[in-house]
Enzyme design. Structure first.
Site, PDB file in Angstrom:
ATOM      1  CE  LYS A 103      29.544  59.391  46.761  1.00  0.00           C
ATOM      2  NZ  LYS A 103      30.528  60.368  46.231  1.00  0.00           N
ATOM      3  CB  SER A 184      28.884  61.414  43.048  1.00  0.00           C
ATOM      4  OG  SER A 184      30.038  61.244  43.865  1.00  0.00           O
ATOM      5  CB  SER A 208      31.777  64.093  44.374  1.00  0.00           C
ATOM      6  OG  SER A 208      31.609  63.843  42.997  1.00  0.00           O
TER       7      SER A 208
END
Length: 513
Positions: A103, A184, A208
């Site tokens: 990420k 996210s 997330s």
């Protein structure tokens, strides 16, 4: 007629080739077996994923799951070295030669910026690797690139749309590009589900990891806070933040989790854990487990509940002792305290991050607020920065923060998850992870109707989600969560459920046009 027939056959073979790829989802253990036998190499694996990303990230299906890919020549050189080590009998771990996406809020010192999805950090070059990245490299993993995410991990605006970032664009769901990939860690989840990569790393403060995993039909393990170091990760909350593995199977998630572990003295929450989680991948892992069904985390989608109730019957058939109809004794009463904690810790965390990973222009949240205003035509196209501004305004409320921090942990932990477990002598709790994916709405933002993420996130406890089926054409997940450091027990149950149900069905990734 011949022309029409020829076109039909071409269309058939084109569709067949898409489906063959979609069905070709080798596990880490299978890839290791193939590499050990010389059937594939790490080099060929890297090339395969790079080609797949090139075909469907910005082009083709336009999933926009990846922000940055490492230089191809550099990747091939790293893969060649790992292949040579394998030939010499020097296989470091189950992750040796396996490509990984991170990420894009996780530091690497290999020439890739760490952006948090923000245009403002497009040239932010960290001075060193995050702790978990160091561990991955030691294990022989190949950092292929950085995954897109909800900008600032979905902590900038009160009405943002999950998966959008000013640097990476909007992540699409591979099952239906008109629907959310959630946030996210949306890019990490979509990349794994669409077979852009073997496994990926995401992060979670509250939901997330588990929301994008469930909505994109994959597995994630949100570990107990402190099992994985937070060093070098752009923060929201020191109380709740954690990285976690994202994979197409529980076993692959476990391999990635083990590779990232390690005690980090720079992280005050870090603790030593030597559990061999591979040994807890048991096909009979449900037998004898006392499992509580959290009904106050269900009931917001009729079709989802039908899938969930069907899986409960299968848990019973597998030997689990199911206690149904449970609720948290005081309801989900930690939300206000959690909000206070996140807003206070965010501004502090950003200052600490920039001290460790300096940027020439920014050293605080105040700097970022001003820069967003100056670049509003790029960074604030769809939504604002209310949470940034609220975080700065809350810094004088230290006493309220300190009390909220204690209260939030108690309400979600001792008086929440632990109270239910203890009252009914349970091993773990289950619930539907989140609603089926909603339509993307860049004007009004996300349309959450329900989620199981809150209690484990606020308490800092582990949470695993596994695909449990579909609502129409969209995947949905089953959550397994429990008390602190109960990963081994949750892995047993989650793996057994996965092996029994085989509920994941790969998306057919093709151009929507």
């Amino acid at each position: 007629m011949k022309t029409i027939k020829a076109f039909c056959w071409l269309a058939f073979f084109a569709l067949l080739s898409v489906n063959v790829w979609a069905a070709d989802e080798p596990s880490i253990e299978q890839l290791q077996h193939q590499m050990n036998r010389g059937e594939i190499t790490s080099v060929s694996l890297v090339e395969r994923y790079l080609d797949r990303i090139a075909r469907h990230n910005r082009d083709g299906a336009e999933l926009q799951a990846v922000i940055t890919v490492q230089d191809r020549e550099k990747l091939i050189e790293i893969a060649k070295q790992l292949d040579e080590q394998r030939k010499a009998g020097q296989v470091r771990s189950a992750m040796h030669g396996i490509p990984v996406l991170l990420k894009d809020n996780i530091d690497t010192a290999d020439g890739m910026p760490n952006t948090a999805g923000s245009y403002l950090l497009r040239n932010h070059m960290p001075p060193d690797d995050a702790f978990i990245v160091e561990k991955l490299r030691e294990a022989g993993a190949i950092i292929l690139g950085k995954a897109n995410l909800s900008e600032w991990a979905n902590f900038r605006s009160t009405n943002s749309s999950s998966g959008w970032s000013s640097q990476g664009g909007l992540v699409k769901n591979p099952y239906d590009q008109s629907r959310t990939a959630c946030g996210s860690s949306s890019g990490s989840a979509t990349a794994v589900s669409a077979n852009f990569i073997t496994v990926a790393v995401g992060t979670e403060t509250d939901g997330s990891l588990v929301c994008p995993a469930a909505i994109n039909g994959i597995v994630t393990i949100k570990p107990t806070v402190g099992l994985l170091s937070r060093d070098g990760i752009i923060p929201i909350s020191a109380s709740q933040d954690t990285a976690g593995p994202m994979a197409r199977s529980v076993a692959d998630a476990v391999h990635l989790l083990q590779a990232m572990r390690g005690v980090d003295d720079s992280d005050t929450a870090s603790y030593n854990d030597t559990t061999n989680y591979i040994k807890h991948l048991k096909t009979d892992g449900l037998k004898g487990k006392r499992i509580g069904v959290m009904r106050d985390l269900a009931g917001y989608n009729t079709e989802l509940d039908e899938v969930f109730n069907g899986r409960i019957e299968q848990l019973k058939a597998a030997g689990a002792i199911v206690v149904d109809g449970l609720e948290f004794p005081n309801g989900r009463n930690w939300g206000g305290d959690e909000y206070t904690v996140l807003l206070y810790e965010f501004a502090h965390g950003m200052r600490d991050y920039f001290e460790q990973s300096p940027h020439p222009e920014f050293s605080s949240l105040e700097d970022l607020i001003a820069a967003n205003k100056a670049n509003a035509g790029i960074t604030m196209t769809w939504f604002g920065q209310e949470l940034f501004e609220m975080s700065v305004s809350r810094q004088a409320d230290k006493e309220a923060y300190e009390q909220a921090k204690v209260d939030a942990k108690r309400k979600a932990g001792a008086e929440g998850i632990d109270a239910v477990l203890n009252e009914h002598q349970l091993d773990l709790l289950i619930a539907p992870t989140v609603s089926p994916a909603w339509k993307i709405d860049l004007i009004n933002g996300d349309h959450f109707t329900g989620s199981a993420s809150g209690a484990a996130a606020v308490a800092g406890y582990p949470h695993i989600t596994v695909p449990m089926g579909f609502v129409q054409h969209m995947p949905v997940g089953l959550s397994f969560f429990g008390t602190a450091r109960s990963e081994a027990l949750l892995i047993e149950a989650a793996h057994a459920f996965e092996q029994m149900t085989q509920a994941r069905r790969a998306p057919v990734v093709a151009s929507p046009h």
